[in-house]
Design a protein around this motif. Structure first.
Motif, PDB file in Angstrom:
ATOM      1  N   SER A  46       0.825  -1.203   0.000  1.00 28.39           N
ATOM      2  CA  SER A  46       0.000   0.000   0.000  1.00 28.39           C
ATOM      3  C   SER A  46       0.865   1.260   0.000  1.00 28.39           C
ATOM      4  O   SER A  46       0.558   2.250  -0.681  1.00 28.39           O
ATOM      5  N   LYS A  47       1.954   1.225   0.742  1.00 31.53           N
ATOM      6  CA  LYS A  47       2.835   2.401   0.831  1.00 31.53           C
ATOM      7  C   LYS A  47       3.432   2.778  -0.519  1.00 31.53           C
ATOM      8  O   LYS A  47       3.424   3.949  -0.908  1.00 31.53           O
ATOM      9  N   VAL A  48       3.928   1.798  -1.257  1.00 33.21           N
ATOM     10  CA  VAL A  48       4.540   2.118  -2.546  1.00 33.21           C
ATOM     11  C   VAL A  48       3.491   2.462  -3.597  1.00 33.21           C
ATOM     12  O   VAL A  48       3.793   3.164  -4.564  1.00 33.21           O
ATOM     13  N   ARG A  49       2.273   1.982  -3.398  1.00 27.65           N
ATOM     14  CA  ARG A  49       1.181   2.422  -4.292  1.00 27.65           C
ATOM     15  C   ARG A  49       0.847   3.869  -4.057  1.00 27.65           C
ATOM     16  O   ARG A  49       0.749   4.671  -4.999  1.00 27.65           O
ATOM     17  N   ARG A  50       0.686   4.238  -2.792  1.00 26.38           N
ATOM     18  CA  ARG A  50       0.295   5.608  -2.456  1.00 26.38           C
ATOM     19  C   ARG A  50       1.388   6.634  -2.794  1.00 26.38           C
ATOM     20  O   ARG A  50       1.093   7.752  -3.194  1.00 26.38           O
ATOM     21  N   SER A  51       2.643   6.238  -2.612  1.00 28.42           N
ATOM     22  CA  SER A  51       3.758   7.151  -2.903  1.00 28.42           C
ATOM     23  C   SER A  51       4.057   7.243  -4.394  1.00 28.42           C
ATOM     24  O   SER A  51       4.880   8.069  -4.808  1.00 28.42           O
ATOM     25  N   ARG A  52       3.424   6.392  -5.171  1.00 29.82           N
ATOM     26  CA  ARG A  52       3.628   6.306  -6.625  1.00 29.82           C
ATOM     27  C   ARG A  52       5.006   5.771  -6.985  1.00 29.82           C
ATOM     28  O   ARG A  52       5.472   5.938  -8.113  1.00 29.82           O
ATOM     29  N   LYS A  53       5.696   5.144  -6.036  1.00 22.68           N
ATOM     30  CA  LYS A  53       6.961   4.504  -6.350  1.00 22.68           C
ATOM     31  C   LYS A  53       6.739   3.380  -7.349  1.00 22.68           C
ATOM     32  O   LYS A  53       7.583   3.134  -8.226  1.00 22.68           O
ATOM     33  N   LEU A  54       5.611   2.672  -7.182  1.00 24.29           N
ATOM     34  CA  LEU A  54       5.177   1.703  -8.185  1.00 24.29           C
ATOM     35  C   LEU A  54       3.823   2.181  -8.701  1.00 24.29           C
ATOM     36  O   LEU A  54       2.766   1.764  -8.227  1.00 24.29           O
ATOM     37  N   LEU A 108      -2.717  -0.912  -8.110  1.00 21.36           N
ATOM     38  CA  LEU A 108      -4.071  -0.475  -7.757  1.00 21.36           C
ATOM     39  C   LEU A 108      -4.412  -1.006  -6.363  1.00 21.36           C
ATOM     40  O   LEU A 108      -3.658  -1.806  -5.800  1.00 21.36           O
ATOM     41  N   PRO A 109      -5.530  -0.605  -5.753  1.00 19.79           N
ATOM     42  CA  PRO A 109      -5.731  -0.836  -4.310  1.00 19.79           C
ATOM     43  C   PRO A 109      -5.835  -2.275  -3.826  1.00 19.79           C
ATOM     44  O   PRO A 109      -5.481  -2.571  -2.688  1.00 19.79           O
ATOM     45  N   ASP A 110      -6.320  -3.194  -4.631  1.00 17.76           N
ATOM     46  CA  ASP A 110      -6.535  -4.556  -4.154  1.00 17.76           C
ATOM     47  C   ASP A 110      -5.221  -5.331  -4.152  1.00 17.76           C
ATOM     48  O   ASP A 110      -4.430  -5.229  -5.106  1.00 17.76           O
ATOM     49  N   GLY A 111      -4.982  -6.090  -3.099  1.00 18.36           N
ATOM     50  CA  GLY A 111      -3.755  -6.874  -3.056  1.00 18.36           C
ATOM     51  C   GLY A 111      -3.742  -7.874  -1.917  1.00 18.36           C
ATOM     52  O   GLY A 111      -4.519  -7.771  -0.970  1.00 18.36           O
ATOM     53  N   LYS A 112      -2.828  -8.844  -2.007  1.00 24.50           N
ATOM     54  CA  LYS A 112      -2.698  -9.896  -1.002  1.00 24.50           C
ATOM     55  C   LYS A 112      -1.238 -10.270  -0.830  1.00 24.50           C
ATOM     56  O   LYS A 112      -0.418 -10.065  -1.723  1.00 24.50           O
ATOM     57  N   SER A 113      -0.931 -10.853   0.329  1.00 23.33           N
ATOM     58  CA  SER A 113       0.375 -11.481   0.528  1.00 23.33           C
ATOM     59  C   SER A 113       0.172 -12.798   1.263  1.00 23.33           C
ATOM     60  O   SER A 113      -0.861 -13.016   1.900  1.00 23.33           O
ATOM     61  N   GLN A 114       1.182 -13.648   1.173  1.00 26.29           N
ATOM     62  CA  GLN A 114       1.164 -14.922   1.886  1.00 26.29           C
ATOM     63  C   GLN A 114       2.608 -15.310   2.187  1.00 26.29           C
ATOM     64  O   GLN A 114       3.470 -15.221   1.317  1.00 26.29           O
ATOM     65  N   VAL A 115       2.853 -15.702   3.430  1.00 27.95           N
ATOM     66  CA  VAL A 115       4.216 -16.023   3.862  1.00 27.95           C
ATOM     67  C   VAL A 115       4.234 -17.407   4.489  1.00 27.95           C
ATOM     68  O   VAL A 115       3.452 -17.694   5.403  1.00 27.95           O
ATOM     69  N   SER A 116       5.137 -18.251   4.000  1.00 26.04           N
ATOM     70  CA  SER A 116       5.310 -19.610   4.525  1.00 26.04           C
ATOM     71  C   SER A 116       6.636 -19.676   5.268  1.00 26.04           C
ATOM     72  O   SER A 116       7.706 -19.611   4.649  1.00 26.04           O
ATOM     73  N   VAL A 117       6.563 -19.803   6.590  1.00 21.90           N
ATOM     74  CA  VAL A 117       7.751 -19.787   7.450  1.00 21.90           C
ATOM     75  C   VAL A 117       8.166 -21.209   7.791  1.00 21.90           C
ATOM     76  O   VAL A 117       7.324 -22.052   8.126  1.00 21.90           O
ATOM     77  N   GLU A 158      10.882  -3.350  -4.158  1.00 20.42           N
ATOM     78  CA  GLU A 158      10.335  -2.270  -3.328  1.00 20.42           C
ATOM     79  C   GLU A 158       9.410  -2.750  -2.215  1.00 20.42           C
ATOM     80  O   GLU A 158       9.084  -1.979  -1.316  1.00 20.42           O
ATOM     81  N   VAL A 159       8.994  -3.993  -2.278  1.00 25.40           N
ATOM     82  CA  VAL A 159       8.108  -4.524  -1.235  1.00 25.40           C
ATOM     83  C   VAL A 159       8.818  -5.617  -0.440  1.00 25.40           C
ATOM     84  O   VAL A 159       9.097  -5.463   0.739  1.00 25.40           O
ATOM     85  N   VAL A 160       9.151  -6.713  -1.110  1.00 33.76           N
ATOM     86  CA  VAL A 160       9.710  -7.868  -0.396  1.00 33.76           C
ATOM     87  C   VAL A 160      11.035  -7.528   0.273  1.00 33.76           C
ATOM     88  O   VAL A 160      11.226  -7.762   1.476  1.00 33.76           O
TER      89      VAL A 160
END
Length: 390
Positions: A153-161, A165-174, A209-211
């Protein structure tokens, strides 16, 4: 190699349709609490293509323009035009709200009902969880999943990327070995995007820019990345999927690592123990772990509608407790006020602070600014617990 397992948790952005619904419900709750702190709010929202439906039961002295609250929240999320297929100023807002049932009101209003003290707004059980895997005393999979979606969300709002667009998901397998997190096996990030961006450019941008901004190098040495694994995610948000309040309760809490009583949070004022007692259970569990009385702790509280005292208090330290679980439960009952009125007072819940909780998790927010809202994340009962538990 010892006992090895992989545990996965997911998170979603505030532009995900279910989170849009949660955000609107909590924005309406805050609007009523701003006008009348004693408002009784049970607000449900549904979002779909070109439409927002607000329903439920509200009793309040405050007058709220629901379409205005809805449109303001949609603009804040990022649905300011129709490029994503859903626009704040073009969607219809339908409202169907009644007053709170008098039968429920007499059970949750002090001086009314059988017991004359504010009782629980419903029956049910609520869970709180904490562990020492992260500085926030949260399970690592959900903490990293939430950090990824916040960064998205941060890089979307800052226009870095600028193509996001607003919809998004993440998933992390530890990866866990002998119960301890040692690395990350797989990271999945999916983001709605503008039509012209290539999958290669989007993948490179999200990884860089995210991961890489969120996940420590030592944990991602052998990590597999799956970025927009279908190859295209242009149609999203309420235009792509219907969204409903309360459909992301595992995202809201511990990512599946701790148990859940089943009650949703958003759109409910703190007389509803589904919300307030779940916050208190987290407060108790976190302070137990912060006090090093256990490395891992789950707290269950249960209530009966209209009745003030919890019908049960259970603490499970999963064999990591420095004292018995019974002793931890007794200490918790001694240190923390567990009646609904006590919970509301000690956590300062009669304030319009709920909209910020509606995305990126209700737990694990620990900055100084966050603690002004997320009062249940404080660890100010450590000394009292240590004294009570010995």
């Amino acid at each position: 190699m010892g006992n090895r397992l992989i545990f996965t948790s997911e998170s979603v952005t505030e532009g995900h349709p279910d989170k849009v619904a949660d955000g609107i419900s909590d924005a309406i709750l805050d609007a009523h609490l701003s006008a009348d702190k004693n408002s009784r709010v049970a607000c449900e929202t549904m979002v779909s293509t070109g439409m927002v439906v607000v329903a439920g039961e509200i009793t309040s002295r405050g007058i709220v323009s629901y379409p205005d609250v809805v449109r303001k929240k949609l603009h804040k999320i990022g649905y300011s035009d129709t490029s994503s297929g859903f626009g704040a100023d073009s969607c219809a807002v339908l409202v169907s709200l009644d007053r709170q049932s008098a039968d429920i009101s007499q059970g949750v209003t002090a001086g009314e009902g059988m017991y004359k003290e504010q009782g629980a707004g419903d029956q049910g059980m609520m869970f709180g969880y904490a562990c020492d895997e992260t500085r926030e005393l949260m399970p690592m999979p959900i903490m990293f999943a939430n950090r990824l979606t916040r960064q998205l969300s941060k890089v979307r709002r800052s226009r870095k990327l600028p193509f996001l667009l607003p919809d998004g998901k993440s998933q992390v397998s530890v990866v866990y070995e002998d119960g301890k997190p040692v690395g990350i096996d797989t990271i999945v990030v999916s983001s709605q995007h503008t039509p012209e961006v290539s999958h290669k450019k989007l993948t490179a941008g999200i990884i860089e820019e995210v991961v890489k901004k969120v996940i420590p190098v030592k944990l991602r040495k052998n990590t597999r990345y799956l970025i927009n694994p279908t190859g295209r995610f242009v149609v999203g948000g309420p235009h792509g999927d219907c969204g409903l309040t309360g459909r992301k309760i595992i995202v809201d809490t511990y990512g599946g690592m701790g148990r859940h009583g089943g009650g949703a949070f958003s759109g409910k004022d703190p007389s509803k123990v589904d919300r307030s007692a779940a916050y208190m259970a987290r407060y108790v569990a976190k302070n137990i772990v912060a006090a090093k009385l256990a490395a891992r702790c789950e707290v269950q509280l249960a209530y009966a509608i209209g009745f003030a005292d919890p019908v049960s208090v259970n603490v499970n330290s999963f064999g990591t407790g420095k004292v018995s679980d019974d002793a931890l439960a007794a200490a918790a009952e001694k240190v923390f006020g567990l009646r609904p009125a006590q919970i509301v007072k000690s956590l300062n819940l009669l304030r319009p602070v709920y909209e910020p909780t509606s995305a990126y998790g209700h737990f694990g927010r620990t900055s100084a600014k966050d603690l002004e809202v997320f009062t249940w994340e404080k660890t100010d009962k450590v000394k009292a617990l240590l004294k009570a538990a010995v």
